[in-house]
Structure formats: C-alpha cells, structure tokens
Design an enzyme around this catalytic site. Structure first.
Site, short mmCIF file in Angstrom:
data_model
loop_
_atom_site.label_atom_id
_atom_site.label_comp_id
_atom_site.label_asym_id
_atom_site.label_seq_id
_atom_site.Cartn_x
_atom_site.Cartn_y
_atom_site.Cartn_z
N ALA A 269 39.66 28.62 -10.94
CA ALA A 269 39.80 27.65 -11.64
C ALA A 269 38.91 26.23 -10.91
O ALA A 269 38.76 26.15 -9.77
CB ALA A 269 41.30 26.84 -11.50
N GLU B 76 38.39 15.57 -19.24
CA GLU B 76 38.21 16.86 -19.79
C GLU B 76 38.33 16.67 -21.27
O GLU B 76 39.03 15.56 -21.71
CB GLU B 76 38.80 17.99 -19.06
CG GLU B 76 38.23 18.33 -17.87
CD GLU B 76 38.86 19.52 -17.39
OE1 GLU B 76 39.59 20.20 -17.75
OE2 GLU B 76 38.42 19.86 -15.89
N HIS C 249 36.79 29.39 -24.23
CA HIS C 249 36.31 28.31 -23.29
C HIS C 249 34.78 28.17 -23.78
O HIS C 249 34.00 28.97 -24.20
CB HIS C 249 36.12 28.51 -21.80
CG HIS C 249 35.97 27.18 -21.08
ND1 HIS C 249 34.82 26.60 -21.11
CD2 HIS C 249 36.77 26.52 -20.41
CE1 HIS C 249 34.81 25.56 -20.32
NE2 HIS C 249 36.12 25.59 -19.93
N ARG D 210 39.09 21.93 -26.95
CA ARG D 210 38.20 23.29 -26.78
C ARG D 210 38.14 23.99 -28.19
O ARG D 210 37.29 24.68 -28.44
CB ARG D 210 39.09 24.05 -25.81
CG ARG D 210 38.44 23.85 -24.32
CD ARG D 210 39.12 24.63 -23.45
NE ARG D 210 39.07 23.88 -22.12
CZ ARG D 210 39.55 24.20 -21.10
NH1 ARG D 210 40.42 25.14 -21.10
NH2 ARG D 210 39.48 23.38 -20.05
N HIS E 38 39.31 32.74 -22.62
CA HIS E 38 39.51 31.88 -21.38
C HIS E 38 41.05 32.16 -21.06
O HIS E 38 41.50 32.11 -20.07
CB HIS E 38 39.07 30.59 -21.49
CG HIS E 38 39.20 29.68 -20.46
ND1 HIS E 38 38.71 29.90 -19.21
CD2 HIS E 38 39.78 28.69 -20.06
CE1 HIS E 38 38.86 28.99 -18.52
NE2 HIS E 38 39.86 28.04 -18.91
N ARG F 76 45.89 24.83 -25.66
CA ARG F 76 46.07 24.33 -24.26
C ARG F 76 45.40 23.17 -24.22
O ARG F 76 44.13 23.15 -24.21
CB ARG F 76 46.13 25.33 -23.32
CG ARG F 76 46.36 24.70 -21.89
CD ARG F 76 46.35 25.84 -20.89
NE ARG F 76 44.65 26.32 -20.82
CZ ARG F 76 44.02 26.01 -19.84
NH1 ARG F 76 44.29 25.18 -18.85
NH2 ARG F 76 42.74 26.56 -19.84
#
Ligand code: FAD
Ligand code: SIN
Length: 551
Positions: free
Chosen positions: A49, A116, A240, A286, A347, A382
């Site tokens: 990570a 992010e 991802h 994402r 991912h 997520r």
C-alpha cells in the site's frame, strides 16, 4: 496423507496483513493466539500500500464530509451506518498506530495529508509512499514480541473445520478452525479454535493484470463459501487506473496520490483527456478514471496512457514519492522529466464474506475482517485509502466481540476428524494446473473486465464451469499442493464474480454493462447463498458494547 496433528488455541487468525496482525495484537492478552499465514509474515497486499490511510485529522475536515465522499463513491450501495461507524472509529485506530511507533509523514508537527480521487479534502495519512510496509513492519515487530502469539509462516489454510461437515445435524453449526498445509514440510495440521478469523485479503490474481501480490487468490472467500457462508457484491471489482506499464514491472502501482499532488493523465500526444469525462478530471473516483482510460485505449489503439507529474519540482517528487521515483528510474523512466506509462489493472475486491459490524459471519465462531469481508463500507466502489482504515477498524471491533464471546461461552472442542487424503496420489503433470491458472486469468480479463456484456459473461461462465470440473478431478485424485489449492479457490472466486455480475441488470459503480447501461430502481446488493446453506442468522449481538473495556 493422514495426519493427527492438532494445534489448539483460543483465537486462530488466518492472514498477516493489516487486519490479521491488528486483530492478533488486540486479542493476545485474552488468550493464546495462533497466526497462520501462507507465505512469510511480510507478504500481503498491505505491504504494497502506497497512498495511505484515510481519516479525519484536519480541523477543516469532518466525519460528515468523509462519510459523504465514501457514500458518493459507493454509488448507492454503502451501508450508511457502517460508513459512519468506520469513519468515526478511524482517528482512534490511527492514534494507536502513532503509539505503536508508525512514522507517519508530518509537516509542522502535524500529519501531512495526501489527497486522492473522490476525496473532497486532504485526509490521507501516509509514510511517504510506503505506508503499508511501514505499518506492517511495526505490527509484525509487536506480534513477534508478544508471548501469547505463535506464528506459523508458510502454512496455507485449505478449508474450514465445521461441525456441520462432520457431526450429526443436532449439533449447532459452528466453525472450529481450519486445516492448513505446511508448504515447507508438506504436512497438514488441524488448527482448532472457538474463534477463527479470516483475514486472507483479496483476489486480484483472478485477473491477468493486477496490482496485487501473488498471495491474493481469494482463499478466504472460497473457504467461507464452501462452508455455507454467504458472499455478496463480488461483481464490484475495482480496477486501479494507474499501474505502471512496462514489460519488466510486475504489478507495480503508481499511487493515486501522484494525481492528488498534481499529476495529470495525458495521451501519447500530450493532450490531457480526463476533463472530457468528468469535471474532477484526473481526480474523479477510480471507476470513472479506469473506464475513461479503457475507453481511450480502445479508441486510440494505444497500449497505455501517461501520467505526468514532471511539471512539479524534482525535489518535491523525490521527497513525496521516493519508492515510485526509484522504481521508475530503475526501469529507465525519470518521472521528474517525463510522463509515466500507465494502464488500469485489477486492484481491490469490494465484495466479500458477509459480516455484521463485529466481523461476525453467519457461521458461529467464524469472523472475517479486512479485504476478505463485505461489511457494507464500500458499496459499489471503494473510496481510495478506505481499506487500510477498514482493516484497522473491523479488526478492533471483531476483537471486542470475540473476546467477549470467549468470556461468555465456555468451549470444549468436539472430536473432529483430521485431514484424510484417502488414496490421492502425487500429481505427475503440474503444468496442467498452471495452464488452468492462465486460462482463468485471461478469461476474466477478456470477458469480465472493466466493461461487460451479457454475451461475454455467458461465455466466461461456461468456460469457468468447465475449468472448475477439471480442477475438481485434480483436487480429489491428487494430494493437495499450494498451486492446486489456489487454483481451486481462484476458479470459485471467478465463478462468484460472474454469478454476481449476471445478477446485476444495471450499470452501477464498478459494474458497467453495455446491455444494461443505466441504474435501476432501489439499489440492491447481490447476495450469493451457497448451495449448502446455513439456516442460522447472525450470531450473538454484542449487547453491552459500550460497557466493554477498550482493548
Ligand atoms: P492482506 O494485506 O492482503 O493480507 C492477507 C494475508 O492473508 C496475507 O498475509 C496472506 O499471505 C494471507 N493468506 C491469504 N490466504 C491464506 C491462506 N489460505 N492461508 C494462510 N494465509 C493466507 N488501501 C488503502 O487503504 N490505501 C492504500 O494506499 C492502498 N494501496 C494499495 C496498493 C497496492 C499495490 C495494493 C495491492 C493494495 C492497496 N490498497 C490500499 C488496498 C489494501 O492494501 C488492502 O485492501 C489491504 O491491505 C488488505 O489488508 P488485509 O489484511 O485484509 O489483507
Ligand atoms: C493508491 O495509492 O493509489 C492506492 C490507494 C488505495 O488503493 O486505496
């Protein structure tokens, strides 16, 4: 192979990522802990990570905003109560990491916060761009120091030991541990315990291209499903957007934090393209960015797109992203001067083993925490950096529950049979297993990828079914080995992903279908109930949660 080797503990933990290690540390002062992990202690998704852990640490931020961003990303399928619980528990769990000694990157004596995709505020705590490894190392050190924790590296759990498999129906269905293969000595042990915790992580290896390490073969999902435990929302596999595209870079991620610090996605000719897809451009969630890149690659026929951060100060880049800078440089890419070639890759598994807020599954004595679990936090997609947080929070809550369970339920482990391999022989053509592996991963990449169709899903379903039959004959005729255990699990995971995708007649979050392009009605989860089903509901609610001493 018939073994009578039994090992008994108060808590059995399967997996040594952030979830398993945190849980083990929390329960260790209440009893003996066995921690079983299939590679060495370090090997886990946690170790890789980069971006960090999302939590509210800035006075300009709030639980409300973190919850709203999580719900928005989840596209109607998050459980709002679970979201709120996780977000509110976050700061306390991270403070614990500070006390353990995790050296979070700080500025002016405060944690430096990354931004992010999908986050409205800066709220990602990090240790440069190697957050996972740093947290993992500290947790490992503490686990090794604890006298009540015994670690079994290179022990691969094969299946759960449950009463309903072996005893008469009058006995309450319960999990009493797991069989595990010592892959270095080729011996199978029964690890017996009244509390078994699946902390086995995700299943990225089901796809040909993934950011995940080799351990991510969905073992926990498969073991739970075979034991009759329900699984949910497996169609929501997160891709991802920015995995390094280079023949010599296996599964190397370029953190979303690079976009958070100003990195821009561009085509080969240098034009930025994300604005035409979403107002948040390169910092959209994402699902949106991965779909946009997929669309660009199909339209242009290019092999990759590029992520450019070369306009930033080289010193800033090297200080914030030392791992990414060094890795790219080792492959001849100087990210302070040139754009980074990237492609989307599988991912994160948003679905998983259905649990309540204490990590309890529908099988008494079995808990699931971390990426293997479906708590309702992530919904259909997520939010970045919410999964390390989920691992910490639900390890804590499961520890509260299972220590209480142990205190209130005196246990005596029933006499359960040891592993029996019958007349199984040693496999002669192991190459067949690696061919099946390859076929599953290609099939999933080609037919169950970022954009899906009814026809592709049907094709994939038939192919995976045929491969499962082939694997089954290997499994029952040959002695179990690491690869065989994993391919059996990954095939089941592939089947579960396809089954969920076929059930969802709409496009939502990470699931996009050209045959069902819009959202439909009230958002529903896709629950998969195994053919052998437990008739029980969830176990004991933790009645007096507030009165339980904090661990
Ligand atoms: P893992 O960390 O994957 O650990 C699983 C453990 O189970 C391993 O020890 C494995 O060996 C063991 N295991 C598996 N099967 C068996 C078996 N059969 N028997 C015994 N042991 C078994 N999330 C964030 O929040 N922030 C980030 O910045 C971030 N960056 C990421 C970068 C990369 C490259 C990747 C791959 C993921 C990233 N994620 C990030 C996601 C996050 O790292 C994972 O979701 C999280 O670490 C999962 O933790 P876990 O403890 O559930 O599982
Ligand atoms: C990243 O650093 O981009 C990964 C963050 C995550 O998966 O949450």
């Amino acid at each position: 192979m018939l073994t009578k080797i039994q090992r008994t503990s108060d808590f059995l933990v399967i997996g040594s990522g952030i979830a398993g290690l945190s849980y083990a540390l929390k329960v260790a002062s209440f009893g003996k802990v066995h921690l079983v992990t299939k590679a060495n202690l370090q090997e886990s998704a946690t170790s890789y990570a980069q971006g960090g852990i999302a939590s509210v640490f800035d006075t300009a931020d709030s639980f409300e905003e973190h919850s709203t961003d999580t719900l928005k990303a989840g596209d109607g399928l998050c459980d709002p109560a679970i979201v709120r619980l996780c977000v509110e528990e976050g700061p306390a769990r991270i403070e614990e990491l500070f006390t353990y000694g995790v050296p979070f990157t700080c500025q002016n004596s405060k944690p430096h916060l990354h931004k992010e995709g999908g986050h409205s505020k800066r709220r990602i705590l990090h240790v440069q761009d190697q957050t996972g490894r740093s947290v993992q190392n500290i947790l490992i050190q503490k686990v090794k120091e604890h006298p009540n924790i015994e670690v079994f590296e290179f022990h691969q759990a094969i299946d759960l030991i449950t009463t309903h498999k072996f005893l008469t129906p009058a006995v309450q269905d319960q999990c009493w541990g797991a069989y595990a293969l010592d892959t270095q000595n080729n011996q199978i042990f029964s690890f017996l315990s009244p509390s078994t915790v699946l902390a086995t992580g995700g299943s990225g290896k089901v796809y040909l291209y993934t950011t995940n390490p080799d351990i991510a073969t969905g073992d926990g999902i498969a073991m739970a499903y075979r034991a009759g435990v329900s699984i949910s929302n497996m169609e929501f596999f997160q891709f991802h957007p920015t995995c390094l595209y280079h023949p010599k870079a296996k599964s190397f991620l370029i953190s979303e934090a690079v976009r958070g610090e100003g990195g821009i996605l561009i085509r080969k000719d240098g034009t930025a393209f994300m604005k035409t897809y979403h107002p948040q451009a390169s910092l959209a969630t994402r699902d949106i960015v991965a779909r946009a890149i997929d669309h660009e690659l199909k339209k242009t026929g290019d092999d990759c797109v590029y992520l450019d951060i070369s306009h930033k100060n080289p010193q800033f880049i090297q200080e914030h992203f030392p791992t990414i800078y060094q890795k790219c440089l080792s492959l001849g890419i100087d990210i302070t001067r040139e754009p980074i070639p990237v492609v989307p890759a599988a991912h994160y598994q948003c679905g998983g083993v259905v649990t309540d807020k204490y990590g309890q599954t529908s099988l008494t004595g079995l808990y699931a925490i971390g990426e293997v679990a479906w708590t309702g936090l992530h919904g259909a997609n997520r939010l970045a950096s919410n999964s390390l947080l989920e691992g910490l929070v639900f390890a804590h809550l499961a520890a509260l529950h299972s220590t209480e369970h142990l205190r209130h339920t005196p246990f005596s482990i029933p006499d359960l049979p040891s592993w029996n391999s019958g007349h199984a022989e040693e496999a002669r053509e192991r190459i067949l297993i690696s061919h099946i592996w390859d076929e599953i991963r290609r099939c999933m990449w080609n037919y169950v990828g970022i954009v899906r169709s009814n026809q592709r899903l049907e094709k994939a379903s038939l192919r995976i079914q045929a491969l499962q039959e082939e694997i089954s004959s290997h499994y029952w005729n040959f002695t179990v080995e690491k690869d065989l255990i994993e391919v059996r699990n990954i095939a089941l995971v592939a089947h579960l992903i396809i089954a969920c995708a076929q059930k969802r007649k709409e496009s939502r979050g990470l699931h996009t279908s050209i045959d069902h392009p819009s959202k439909k009605g009230i958002p529903q989860n896709t629950l998969l109930i195994p053919p052998f089903t437990l008739k029980k509901n969830f176990g004991t609610p933790l009645q007096h949660f507030a009165s339980i001493p904090r661990i």
